[in-house]
Design a protein around this motif. Structure first.
Motif, PDB file in Angstrom:
ATOM      1  N   PHE A  36      44.720  23.941  47.867  1.00  0.00           N
ATOM      2  CA  PHE A  36      45.268  24.022  49.219  1.00  0.00           C
ATOM      3  C   PHE A  36      46.361  25.088  49.333  1.00  0.00           C
ATOM      4  CE2 PHE A  36      43.691  19.714  48.591  1.00  0.00           C
ATOM      5  CZ  PHE A  36      42.842  19.579  49.669  1.00  0.00           C
ATOM      6  N   GLY A  37      46.505  25.908  48.300  1.00  0.00           N
ATOM      7  CA  GLY A  37      47.471  26.994  48.366  1.00  0.00           C
ATOM      8  C   GLY A  37      48.896  26.604  48.033  1.00  0.00           C
ATOM      9  N   GLY A  38      49.107  25.401  47.483  1.00  0.00           N
ATOM     10  CA  GLY A  38      50.454  24.967  47.163  1.00  0.00           C
ATOM     11  C   GLY A  38      51.261  24.659  48.408  1.00  0.00           C
ATOM     12  N   THR A  39      52.541  24.414  48.227  1.00  0.00           N
ATOM     13  CA  THR A  39      53.386  24.069  49.373  1.00  0.00           C
ATOM     14  C   THR A  39      53.561  25.248  50.324  1.00  0.00           C
ATOM     15  OG1 THR A  39      55.357  24.610  48.073  1.00  0.00           O
ATOM     16  CG2 THR A  39      54.653  22.319  48.092  1.00  0.00           C
ATOM     17  N   SER A  40      53.418  26.470  49.793  1.00  0.00           N
ATOM     18  CA  SER A  40      53.538  27.644  50.651  1.00  0.00           C
ATOM     19  C   SER A  40      52.274  27.878  51.457  1.00  0.00           C
ATOM     20  CB  SER A  40      53.835  28.888  49.814  1.00  0.00           C
ATOM     21  OG  SER A  40      52.750  29.193  48.955  1.00  0.00           O
ATOM     22  N   GLY A  41      51.161  27.323  50.980  1.00  0.00           N
ATOM     23  CA  GLY A  41      49.890  27.470  51.679  1.00  0.00           C
ATOM     24  C   GLY A  41      49.203  28.802  51.469  1.00  0.00           C
ATOM     25  N   ASN A  42      49.700  29.635  50.525  1.00  0.00           N
ATOM     26  CA  ASN A  42      49.064  30.948  50.357  1.00  0.00           C
ATOM     27  C   ASN A  42      48.897  31.392  48.902  1.00  0.00           C
ATOM     28  OD1 ASN A  42      51.672  31.521  49.655  1.00  0.00           O
ATOM     29  ND2 ASN A  42      52.083  32.921  51.347  1.00  0.00           N
ATOM     30  N   ASN A  43      49.078  30.475  47.967  1.00  0.00           N
ATOM     31  CA  ASN A  43      48.912  30.861  46.562  1.00  0.00           C
ATOM     32  C   ASN A  43      47.664  30.176  46.007  1.00  0.00           C
ATOM     33  OD1 ASN A  43      49.304  31.982  44.099  1.00  0.00           O
ATOM     34  ND2 ASN A  43      51.182  30.895  43.604  1.00  0.00           N
ATOM     35  N   TYR A  44      46.540  30.881  46.131  1.00  0.00           N
ATOM     36  CA  TYR A  44      45.247  30.327  45.742  1.00  0.00           C
ATOM     37  C   TYR A  44      44.739  30.978  44.461  1.00  0.00           C
ATOM     38  CZ  TYR A  44      44.936  28.478  50.512  1.00  0.00           C
ATOM     39  OH  TYR A  44      45.171  27.821  51.687  1.00  0.00           O
ATOM     40  N   PRO A  45      44.793  30.300  43.308  1.00  0.00           N
ATOM     41  CA  PRO A  45      44.114  30.819  42.120  1.00  0.00           C
ATOM     42  C   PRO A  45      42.611  30.582  42.239  1.00  0.00           C
ATOM     43  CG  PRO A  45      45.166  28.731  41.613  1.00  0.00           C
ATOM     44  CD  PRO A  45      45.531  29.064  43.039  1.00  0.00           C
ATOM     45  N   THR A  46      41.815  31.376  41.532  1.00  0.00           N
ATOM     46  CA  THR A  46      40.362  31.219  41.617  1.00  0.00           C
ATOM     47  C   THR A  46      39.805  30.876  40.238  1.00  0.00           C
ATOM     48  OG1 THR A  46      39.978  33.600  41.246  1.00  0.00           O
ATOM     49  CG2 THR A  46      40.252  32.870  43.515  1.00  0.00           C
ATOM     50  N   VAL A  47      38.830  31.635  39.780  1.00  0.00           N
ATOM     51  CA  VAL A  47      38.248  31.472  38.454  1.00  0.00           C
ATOM     52  C   VAL A  47      38.560  32.733  37.654  1.00  0.00           C
ATOM     53  CG1 VAL A  47      36.141  31.112  37.121  1.00  0.00           C
ATOM     54  CG2 VAL A  47      36.365  30.083  39.400  1.00  0.00           C
ATOM     55  N   VAL A  48      39.146  32.568  36.479  1.00  0.00           N
ATOM     56  CA  VAL A  48      39.417  33.687  35.571  1.00  0.00           C
ATOM     57  C   VAL A  48      38.454  33.591  34.397  1.00  0.00           C
ATOM     58  CG1 VAL A  48      41.073  34.622  33.918  1.00  0.00           C
ATOM     59  CG2 VAL A  48      41.822  34.001  36.205  1.00  0.00           C
ATOM     60  N   GLY A  49      37.808  34.690  34.057  1.00  0.00           N
ATOM     61  CA  GLY A  49      36.860  34.701  32.946  1.00  0.00           C
ATOM     62  C   GLY A  49      37.257  35.697  31.870  1.00  0.00           C
ATOM     63  N   ILE A  50      36.858  35.407  30.625  1.00  0.00           N
ATOM     64  CA  ILE A  50      37.033  36.323  29.489  1.00  0.00           C
ATOM     65  C   ILE A  50      35.695  36.449  28.785  1.00  0.00           C
ATOM     66  CG2 ILE A  50      38.204  36.745  27.285  1.00  0.00           C
ATOM     67  CD1 ILE A  50      40.499  35.026  28.289  1.00  0.00           C
ATOM     68  N   ASP A  51      35.341  37.668  28.399  1.00  0.00           N
ATOM     69  CA  ASP A  51      34.067  37.904  27.721  1.00  0.00           C
ATOM     70  C   ASP A  51      34.216  39.056  26.722  1.00  0.00           C
ATOM     71  OD1 ASP A  51      31.441  37.561  27.051  1.00  0.00           O
ATOM     72  OD2 ASP A  51      30.617  38.072  29.023  1.00  0.00           O
ATOM     73  N   SER A  52      33.311  39.104  25.763  1.00  0.00           N
ATOM     74  CA  SER A  52      33.216  40.204  24.788  1.00  0.00           C
ATOM     75  C   SER A  52      34.559  40.529  24.163  1.00  0.00           C
ATOM     76  CB  SER A  52      32.609  41.452  25.437  1.00  0.00           C
ATOM     77  OG  SER A  52      31.267  41.217  25.793  1.00  0.00           O
ATOM     78  N   LEU A  53      35.145  39.527  23.509  1.00  0.00           N
ATOM     79  CA  LEU A  53      36.426  39.689  22.832  1.00  0.00           C
ATOM     80  C   LEU A  53      36.211  40.264  21.434  1.00  0.00           C
ATOM     81  CD1 LEU A  53      39.519  38.970  22.305  1.00  0.00           C
ATOM     82  CD2 LEU A  53      38.616  36.819  21.393  1.00  0.00           C
ATOM     83  N   ALA A  54      37.066  41.201  21.044  1.00  0.00           N
ATOM     84  CA  ALA A  54      37.043  41.736  19.669  1.00  0.00           C
ATOM     85  C   ALA A  54      38.468  41.785  19.144  1.00  0.00           C
ATOM     86  CB  ALA A  54      36.421  43.111  19.636  1.00  0.00           C
ATOM     87  N   PHE A  55      38.666  41.260  17.933  1.00  0.00           N
ATOM     88  CA  PHE A  55      39.939  41.463  17.193  1.00  0.00           C
ATOM     89  C   PHE A  55      39.642  42.496  16.136  1.00  0.00           C
ATOM     90  CE2 PHE A  55      42.881  40.637  13.711  1.00  0.00           C
ATOM     91  CZ  PHE A  55      44.091  40.757  14.383  1.00  0.00           C
ATOM     92  N   ILE A  56      40.359  43.627  16.209  1.00  0.00           N
ATOM     93  CA  ILE A  56      40.061  44.757  15.330  1.00  0.00           C
ATOM     94  C   ILE A  56      41.210  44.939  14.351  1.00  0.00           C
ATOM     95  CG2 ILE A  56      39.536  47.218  15.236  1.00  0.00           C
ATOM     96  CD1 ILE A  56      38.625  46.974  18.166  1.00  0.00           C
ATOM     97  N   ARG A  57      40.914  44.707  13.087  1.00  0.00           N
ATOM     98  CA  ARG A  57      41.897  44.858  12.009  1.00  0.00           C
ATOM     99  C   ARG A  57      41.947  46.318  11.588  1.00  0.00           C
ATOM    100  NH1 ARG A  57      46.296  42.348   9.543  1.00  0.00           N
ATOM    101  NH2 ARG A  57      46.236  42.652   7.298  1.00  0.00           N
ATOM    102  N   ARG A  58      43.066  46.966  11.813  1.00  0.00           N
ATOM    103  CA  ARG A  58      43.218  48.395  11.470  1.00  0.00           C
ATOM    104  C   ARG A  58      43.698  48.572  10.038  1.00  0.00           C
ATOM    105  NH1 ARG A  58      40.212  51.189  15.024  1.00  0.00           N
ATOM    106  NH2 ARG A  58      40.755  50.714  17.172  1.00  0.00           N
TER     107      ARG A  58
END
Length: 273
Positions: free
Chosen positions: A251-273
């Motif tokens: 519902f956007g919180g008490t301010s009525g305008n802070n709407y989070p949606t869906v956050v996605g992460i894909d194709s992660l790489a940890f690269i050891r240098r």
């Protein structure tokens, strides 16, 4: 008789030669083995995670924590891309699908990891999200890199702008998964490596560049290079993704305008240098 003796001599000669060959072979085999020892395969701390099966992450050493307040029904989960027939997401505008398809899919469009507003329960009209996805223990040093793709929902079908935020944080001290117990706490993850949309700006409509304000609404590639590690290296450190929001919710919180949606992460790489 002479013929028989000749035959016998010939057979004896052949047998003798064969015995000599076998004997030589047995004598040389140990020497050859000692000259070419077999070593175990070389392993690397580098890895790639496509998040095709989020349910198997805990077996790989990943850890989930949800410190949202009030806590909701789910934190990080399998990628969210599902039909929304008869559902009004955010109770604002009808959409045909909730979420978005994976950046890199091997089996289904849900082959990524996601977190959404359901991590917190805003029945009271206000929610504070803090959902953690924590990596396995890793040897880390300055110059190592974390590379991944991320995005939020394209909000063109909604009547208001949406705002998402995610941090990448690191624990260089004790290798634990300690993140405290509140939506404000960070525990041992005291180092901020990246903070996407820290000012809660409306999500980026261009959606394809990490340099733009807001959270990208199309898959964007981020590269984090580790630096300022005390002593230059650490054994058994961890990094974590923290999906967060304050005064937010369906519902956007008490301010009525802070709407989070869906956050996605894909194709992660940890690269050891």
């Amino acid at each position: 008789m002479k013929t028989n003796k000749t035959v016998l001599y010939s057979i004896a000669s052949v047998v003798f030669i064969m015995l000599v060959i076998v004997s030589c072979k047995k004598e040389t085999e140990p020497t050859q083995r000692n000259m070419t020892p077999v070593f175990p395969p070389v392993t690397s701390a580098s890895f790639v995670e496509e998040f095709d099966s989020v349910s198997t992450l805990t077996r790989k050493g990943w850890v989930f924590r949800n410190n949202s307040n009030p806590i909701g029904q789910a934190g990080w989960r399998q990628g969210r891309y599902e039909a929304a027939t008869g559902v009004q997401y955010k109770f604002l505008a009808p959409v045909s699908f909730v979420g978005f398809p994976a950046y890199s899919a091997s089996k289904t469009p849900n082959d990524f990891v996601s977190c959404d507003v359901s991590a917190a329960n805003d029945a009271s009209g206000n929610a504070n999200m803090s959902a953690w996805l924590i990596s396995p223990q890793l040897p880390m040093k300055n110059g190592d890199q974390i590379v991944f793709y991320t995005r939020a929902v394209d909000d063109q079908d909604y009547s208001v702008y949406t705002r998402d935020r995610m941090q990448v944080r690191a624990n260089y001290t004790d290798g634990s998964t300690e993140v405290g117990g509140t939506h404000l706490s960070t525990g041992s993850f005291t180092t901020t490596l990246l903070d996407i949309n820290s000012a809660y700006i409306n999500n980026d409509p261009a959606g394809n560049t990490p340099a733009a304000p807001g959270y990208p609404q199309q898959w964007a590639r981020y590269t984090v290079t580790l630096a300022n590690i005390p002593g230059g290296a650490v054994t058994n450190g961890r990094f974590a993704f923290r999906c967060m929001s304050t005064n937010a919710g369906l519902f956007g919180g008490t301010s009525g305008n802070n709407y989070p949606t869906v956050v996605g992460i894909d194709s992660l790489a940890f690269i050891r240098r």
